[in-house]
Design a protein around this motif. Structure first.
Motif, PDB file in Angstrom:
ATOM      1  N   UNK A 119      11.661  64.654  60.447  1.00 60.89           N
ATOM      2  CA  UNK A 119      11.964  63.262  60.783  1.00 60.89           C
ATOM      3  C   UNK A 119      13.438  62.945  60.563  1.00 60.89           C
ATOM      4  N   UNK A 120      14.019  63.457  59.482  1.00 63.46           N
ATOM      5  CA  UNK A 120      15.444  63.251  59.220  1.00 63.46           C
ATOM      6  C   UNK A 120      16.298  63.887  60.314  1.00 63.46           C
ATOM      7  N   UNK A 121      15.913  65.092  60.746  1.00 62.96           N
ATOM      8  CA  UNK A 121      16.639  65.760  61.821  1.00 62.96           C
ATOM      9  C   UNK A 121      16.525  64.968  63.123  1.00 62.96           C
ATOM     10  N   UNK A 122      15.331  64.478  63.404  1.00 67.83           N
ATOM     11  CA  UNK A 122      15.100  63.701  64.633  1.00 67.83           C
ATOM     12  C   UNK A 122      15.906  62.410  64.621  1.00 67.83           C
ATOM     13  N   UNK A 123      15.899  61.715  63.488  1.00 65.01           N
ATOM     14  CA  UNK A 123      16.677  60.480  63.363  1.00 65.01           C
ATOM     15  C   UNK A 123      18.166  60.768  63.504  1.00 65.01           C
ATOM     16  N   UNK A 124      18.614  61.856  62.886  1.00 67.25           N
ATOM     17  CA  UNK A 124      20.016  62.237  62.989  1.00 67.25           C
ATOM     18  C   UNK A 124      20.410  62.562  64.416  1.00 67.25           C
ATOM     19  N   UNK A 130      11.317  71.396  48.324  1.00 64.84           N
ATOM     20  CA  UNK A 130      11.661  71.920  49.651  1.00 64.84           C
ATOM     21  C   UNK A 130      12.264  70.847  50.556  1.00 64.84           C
ATOM     22  N   UNK A 131      12.523  69.670  50.000  1.00 61.95           N
ATOM     23  CA  UNK A 131      13.124  68.593  50.784  1.00 61.95           C
ATOM     24  C   UNK A 131      14.587  68.900  51.082  1.00 61.95           C
ATOM     25  N   UNK A 132      14.968  68.822  52.348  1.00 63.96           N
ATOM     26  CA  UNK A 132      16.374  68.969  52.736  1.00 63.96           C
ATOM     27  C   UNK A 132      16.932  67.553  52.836  1.00 63.96           C
ATOM     28  N   UNK A 133      17.417  67.057  51.733  1.00 64.83           N
ATOM     29  CA  UNK A 133      17.734  65.638  51.573  1.00 64.83           C
ATOM     30  C   UNK A 133      18.725  65.128  52.625  1.00 64.83           C
ATOM     31  N   UNK A 134      19.729  65.919  52.941  1.00 62.54           N
ATOM     32  CA  UNK A 134      20.776  65.469  53.867  1.00 62.54           C
ATOM     33  C   UNK A 134      20.579  65.998  55.279  1.00 62.54           C
ATOM     34  N   UNK A 135      19.346  66.313  55.640  1.00 62.50           N
ATOM     35  CA  UNK A 135      19.076  66.913  56.948  1.00 62.50           C
ATOM     36  C   UNK A 135      19.470  66.019  58.112  1.00 62.50           C
ATOM     37  N   UNK A 136      19.678  64.740  57.845  1.00 64.08           N
ATOM     38  CA  UNK A 136      20.163  63.819  58.861  1.00 64.08           C
ATOM     39  C   UNK A 136      21.462  64.330  59.468  1.00 64.08           C
ATOM     40  N   UNK A 137      22.323  64.936  58.648  1.00 64.70           N
ATOM     41  CA  UNK A 137      23.609  65.437  59.123  1.00 64.70           C
ATOM     42  C   UNK A 137      23.437  66.520  60.181  1.00 64.70           C
ATOM     43  N   UNK A 138      22.452  67.388  59.991  1.00 63.55           N
ATOM     44  CA  UNK A 138      22.200  68.451  60.965  1.00 63.55           C
ATOM     45  C   UNK A 138      21.807  67.863  62.311  1.00 63.55           C
ATOM     46  N   UNK A 139      20.948  66.855  62.269  1.00 65.64           N
ATOM     47  CA  UNK A 139      20.533  66.207  63.506  1.00 65.64           C
ATOM     48  C   UNK A 139      21.684  65.513  64.205  1.00 65.64           C
ATOM     49  N   UNK A 140      22.543  64.857  63.433  1.00 67.81           N
ATOM     50  CA  UNK A 140      23.697  64.174  64.016  1.00 67.81           C
ATOM     51  C   UNK A 140      24.610  65.166  64.740  1.00 67.81           C
ATOM     52  N   UNK A 141      24.906  66.271  64.097  1.00 62.52           N
ATOM     53  CA  UNK A 141      25.774  67.282  64.705  1.00 62.52           C
ATOM     54  C   UNK A 141      25.145  67.858  65.973  1.00 62.52           C
ATOM     55  N   UNK A 142      23.870  68.140  65.915  1.00 68.16           N
ATOM     56  CA  UNK A 142      23.161  68.715  67.065  1.00 68.16           C
ATOM     57  C   UNK A 142      23.140  67.728  68.237  1.00 68.16           C
ATOM     58  N   UNK A 143      22.829  66.457  67.949  1.00 68.45           N
ATOM     59  CA  UNK A 143      22.768  65.455  69.002  1.00 68.45           C
ATOM     60  C   UNK A 143      24.114  65.169  69.621  1.00 68.45           C
TER      61      UNK A 143
END
Length: 206
Positions: free
Chosen positions: A43-48, A124-137
């Motif tokens: 969800x964090x990746x998707x939001x990012x 196993x939480x990737x707390x800052x995974x939002x950043x990965x999604x932002x870069x990818x998007x």
């Protein structure tokens, strides 16, 4: 001048802390809404990703940077311009693969994790995974497909925070050559029309 400087510094610090706490509240809510860390990470990746798709337009307008010639130039722009502009940090670009299609961003300081400590039941939480999604998007909107993941994270006991980025392929443009921001403009027009529609709806109700 000294007082003005101190006020500006205090204001910047307050804004940074507010941003950190707001993001923390978002992650906390996601942990309540979903059963496991893997789903929260998704969800964090998707939001990012959705943020990155929109954010690239703002970045291009504010930075006045043209199309990057290769992946190495892209890496420098991400680290020295994008991260600096939006998070106030400048990651190191390192660990290039022999083929030049993969590198690491080393974050000595991650503003998202200030005041944060992961509980044992979210190991196993990737707390800052939002950043990965932002870069990818964001990169997808400039015709670049990439894989982005956290390779190391100080929150999970690693010595450094490392984001690993791998180039996958160039995405074929669906708009005429020379119109580099065609997709972005279409998105902007849609958002503008939606705002106008909402405004008209409120006026009609009144």
């Amino acid at each position: 001048m000294s007082r003005q400087s101190n006020r500006a510094t205090d204001s910047k610090k307050m804004n940074s802390e507010l941003f950190t706490l707001t993001y923390g509240a978002l992650v906390t809510q996601l942990c309540k809404d979903y059963e496991n860390d893997e789903e929260v990470n998704k969800q964090l990746d998707k939001m990012g990703y959705n943020i990155g798709v929109r954010l690239i337009e703002d970045f291009l307008a504010r930075s006045s940077i043209g199309r990057c010639q290769d992946f190495r130039e892209t890496a420098d722009v991400i680290a020295k311009v994008a991260f600096k502009m939006y998070l106030g940090i400048t990651p190191s670009v390192t660990n290039w693969s022999p083929a030049g299609d993969e590198f690491s961003l080393i974050l000595e300081n991650n503003p998202l994790v200030d005041f944060v400590e992961l509980p044992d039941n979210h190991s196993t939480l990737i707390y800052s995974n939002l950043l990965c999604g932002i870069l990818r998007g964001a990169l997808e909107m400039v015709q670049m497909a990439v894989d982005v993941r956290f390779a190391q994270d100080t929150l999970r006991g690693d010595n450094v925070t490392e984001i690993r980025m791998r180039f996958i392929k160039r995405i074929e443009e669906n708009h005429p050559a020379g119109d580099k921001c065609g997709v972005l403009l279409n998105s902007h027009i849609f958002c503008t029309m939606k705002k106008i529609f909402n405004l008209v709806s409120r006026l009609v109700k009144h």
